[in-house]
Design a protein around this motif. Structure first.
Motif, PDB file in Angstrom:
ATOM      1  N   GLN A  95      -2.393   3.017  -5.862  1.00  0.00           N
ATOM      2  CA  GLN A  95      -3.535   3.804  -5.385  1.00  0.00           C
ATOM      3  C   GLN A  95      -3.073   5.043  -4.626  1.00  0.00           C
ATOM      4  N   GLY A  96      -3.876   6.106  -4.748  1.00  0.00           N
ATOM      5  CA  GLY A  96      -3.685   7.295  -3.920  1.00  0.00           C
ATOM      6  C   GLY A  96      -4.807   7.301  -2.908  1.00  0.00           C
ATOM      7  N   ALA A  97      -4.495   7.539  -1.626  1.00  0.00           N
ATOM      8  CA  ALA A  97      -5.536   7.449  -0.599  1.00  0.00           C
ATOM      9  C   ALA A  97      -5.414   8.594   0.392  1.00  0.00           C
ATOM     10  N   ILE A  98      -6.588   9.034   0.897  1.00  0.00           N
ATOM     11  CA  ILE A  98      -6.614   9.939   2.053  1.00  0.00           C
ATOM     12  C   ILE A  98      -7.218   9.104   3.175  1.00  0.00           C
ATOM     13  N   GLY A  99      -6.412   8.736   4.164  1.00  0.00           N
ATOM     14  CA  GLY A  99      -6.886   7.818   5.212  1.00  0.00           C
ATOM     15  C   GLY A  99      -7.258   6.492   4.569  1.00  0.00           C
ATOM     16  N   SER A 100      -8.518   6.076   4.757  1.00  0.00           N
ATOM     17  CA  SER A 100      -8.943   4.781   4.177  1.00  0.00           C
ATOM     18  C   SER A 100      -9.675   4.982   2.853  1.00  0.00           C
ATOM     19  N   GLN A 101      -9.845   6.248   2.446  1.00  0.00           N
ATOM     20  CA  GLN A 101     -10.594   6.523   1.206  1.00  0.00           C
ATOM     21  C   GLN A 101      -9.647   6.569  -0.001  1.00  0.00           C
TER      22      GLN A 101
ATOM     23  N   ILE B  91      -8.648   7.658  -3.607  1.00  0.00           N
ATOM     24  CA  ILE B  91      -9.095   8.777  -4.456  1.00  0.00           C
ATOM     25  C   ILE B  91      -8.537   8.679  -5.881  1.00  0.00           C
ATOM     26  N   ALA B  92      -7.579   7.764  -6.113  1.00  0.00           N
ATOM     27  CA  ALA B  92      -7.039   7.604  -7.473  1.00  0.00           C
ATOM     28  C   ALA B  92      -6.486   6.192  -7.592  1.00  0.00           C
ATOM     29  N   ARG B  93      -6.556   5.625  -8.804  1.00  0.00           N
ATOM     30  CA  ARG B  93      -6.018   4.271  -8.980  1.00  0.00           C
ATOM     31  C   ARG B  93      -5.543   4.067 -10.408  1.00  0.00           C
TER      32      ARG B  93
END
Length: 601
Positions: free
Chosen positions: A532-538, A540-542
């Motif tokens: 997974q790609g994340a910004i903080g807890s969100q 954005i890609a998987r």
């Protein structure tokens, strides 16, 4: 020894591929300092990597004798310099040891961006400049147009320009005379206290550090005790000499000479490029001004693939730093990759060259993290900090973030204008100026974020313009940006070496690319692996790596369905337990796949 008034120190400077190294070959051949059978093309490009890429990376100095028409014997010291913008620091150091510069211009390409910046660099040091129009033997050479550009774009006198063909040797005799008549002799007093400027050095396995110096005042000979003024360390000179492709020993070096010193220096950190060498017994009152400190613009971390090789890598970095004064580094460590170094580079080509030199010259097996630039970040209630490493990006609310902007100068034939303007627009560039240099060539000035130039800008520019556009830039200031940190999670655990800092609107695209590449590299496990790609807890890609599964129903032929279900439930529970305890080993190839410089968007 040749008298001071019969010495000339000059450098050959130009844009990439305008023929500097070939001209150096002709001057060496003319002086017959090596035998014909040993002569080869680009003889000063001694590194394998320079020969393969056809570029000059290191400045090289050579001393050649010349018998002029006035009947005197002259000693010409010249330096062949790199043309690529990433090695302009190398050029500035070479220029500091000279009184004159040959500004080479390709008769088919004309004045290009690096030609202009090299000329200004030479003017800053008060060098006498002689423009030289090269490649006049080519069918596509347009000498009149280039002469017009010398007058119009550079503000130099085109009637002074020398016309040569470095390939065929045409015009070389006239050029040698011009060097003697148009460049001033060096100044300096041989009886004054010694002041020698270190403009380069390299490490020799048997002799220690070999120091390349330009003697400004005084003289030095074997047996003298010398002091390095910045560190205060003292050594005894074993040998002095000049460069004639190979090292040629001399009795001494005196004011106006360019040569080398060997003093059995084993401690690499004692020698600094830009330092002043003086005699211990009769020291100079003050050091020479030296060079401006270099400001790296691209940052990346280097780690040894085997963590036991850290000490070896440390030694290699010290020796490389000697030879490349523009390399800046400090210790760094990562949870995934262990101990390494955080390095600053002058550009992406510089980073690539350092990587190749570490692998070839020092046999290091290394890995680089994704290149980044230095951002300025202010967190609510805190002072502004400079962040070039995603690991240092502050958690919590960010009040403001700034990124470095560059002023880019692009000179291109007018038929490629459309695609290049579109490329600059995609890279968040703002057009500031557009200037038609003549009927065929346009100069574009753009202001754009440095981070956008990092990945594939240069390659795309060359392919859109079929190699004709030239590109030069300087960092101008910092401007507000919307900066985020992308974390890459493998099964919910962040991998710090893969984190990246990114402009928010590009974050989803960047994270997708990284996840797709990792999916192709991570081996299938007994359980499902989530990337997974994340910004903080969100998130954005998987991407998901599907599990391999054993066929537990192979032994059930016919019979009760509840038995089959029981076996499948048991397998499912086992996989769940495995997922909680299972660790995914990231192969080295996974890091390399993510960090390939060329983003294939």
């Amino acid at each position: 020894m040749v008298e001071l008034k019969y010495k000339r120190n000059f450098c050959i400077t130009a844009h990439i591929d305008h023929g500097k190294s070939t001209l150096a070959d002709r001057l060496i051949q003319k002086a017959k300092i090596i035998e014909e059978r040993q002569m080869m093309n680009q003889i000063l490009d001694s590194m394998d990597i320079e020969r393969e890429r056809g570029i000059t990376i290191k400045s090289q100095a050579v001393t050649i004798p010349y018998h002029a028409k006035d009947g005197h014997d002259y000693e010409l010291n010249f330096v062949d310099t790199p043309g690529h913008v990433d090695f302009s620091y190398e050029v500035s150091r070479a220029i500091a040891s000279c009184e004159g510069a040959l500004l080479l211009i390709d008769a088919t390409q004309g004045v290009e961006s690096q030609t202009v910046s090299n000329m200004y660099m030479a003017l800053e040091q008060d060098l006498a400049i002689v423009p030289v129009v090269n490649k006049i033997d080519l069918a596509s050479a347009d000498v009149e147009s280039v002469k017009h550009q010398i007058d119009h774009d550079l503000g130099l006198d085109s009637s002074e320009a020398m016309l040569v063909s470095a390939k065929t040797g045409q015009g070389i005799d006239e050029l040698m005379e011009a060097i003697v008549t148009k460049f001033p002799a060096p100044t300096g007093d041989s009886s004054a206290p010694l002041q020698a400027l270190i403009f380069d050095c390299h490490y020799d396995e048997y002799r220690g550090v070999i120091v390349h110096v330009r003697i400004m005042e005084g003289r030095v000979k074997p047996g003298d005790s010398i002091t390095f003024m910045s560190s205060g360390t003292q050594y005894k000179v074993e040998q002095t000499g000049i460069f004639k492709i190979r090292y040629e020993e001399t009795e001494m070096l005196e004011a106006g000479d360019v040569g080398y010193l060997i003093a059995g220096i084993k401690t690499v950190s004692d020698v600094r490029v830009g330092d002043t060498v003086t005699l211990t017994s009769n020291p100079a009152p003050e050091p020479l001004p030296g060079f401006k400190d270099v400001k790296p613009v691209v940052f990346s971390s280097i780690y040894p693939i085997d963590s036991n090789d850290y000490e070896e890598l440390k030694e290699s970095m010290e020796k490389l730093k000697l030879n490349d004064a523009s390399l800046v580094y400090e210790k760094d460590n990562s949870l995934a990759l262990g101990n390494g170094f955080r390095c600053g580079f002058l550009g992406l080509l510089h980073l690539e060259i350092i990587q190749e030199r570490l692998e070839r010259d020092f046999d290091q097996v290394i890995i680089f993290t994704a290149p980044s630039v230095a951002y300025r970040v202010k967190q609510a209630g805190h002072d502004e900090i400079e962040v070039d490493n995603p690991a240092d990006f502050p958690e919590g609310k960010i009040e403001s973030s700034m990124e470095p902007y560059i002023s880019a100068s692009i000179i291109t034939p007018s038929e490629y204008l459309g695609p290049i303007m579109e490329l600059c627009r995609m890279k968040r560039g703002a057009q500031k100026n557009m200037n038609y240099l003549d009927e065929k060539r346009v100069e574009l000035t753009y202001e754009m974020p440095l981070s956008e130039v990092l990945f594939d800008f240069y390659d795309k520019l060359k392919s859109y313009s079929r190699g004709y556009a030239s590109f030069d830039y300087e960092v101008i200031d910092y401007r507000p940006t919307d900066l985020v940190k992308i974390d890459i999670l493998i099964n919910g655990k962040p991998v710090d070496a893969l984190a990246q800092l990114c402009y928010r609107p590009s974050a989803v695209e960047r994270a997708k690319v990284v996840c797709e590449r990792l999916k192709g590299e991570i081996a299938r496990q007994q359980f499902k692996v989530a990337i997974q790609g994340a910004i903080g807890s969100q998130i954005i890609a998987r991407e998901t790596v599907n599990p391999v599964r054993k066929d537990v129903l192979a032994k059930c032929y016919g019979g009760d369905v509840t038995r089959k279900r029981k076996l499948l439930e048991k397998q499912k529970a086992g996989k769940k337990r495995m997922l909680m305890a299972g660790d995914v080993e990231l192969p080295q190839s996974a890091f390399l796949a993510v960090l390939k410089e060329k983003e294939d968007n």
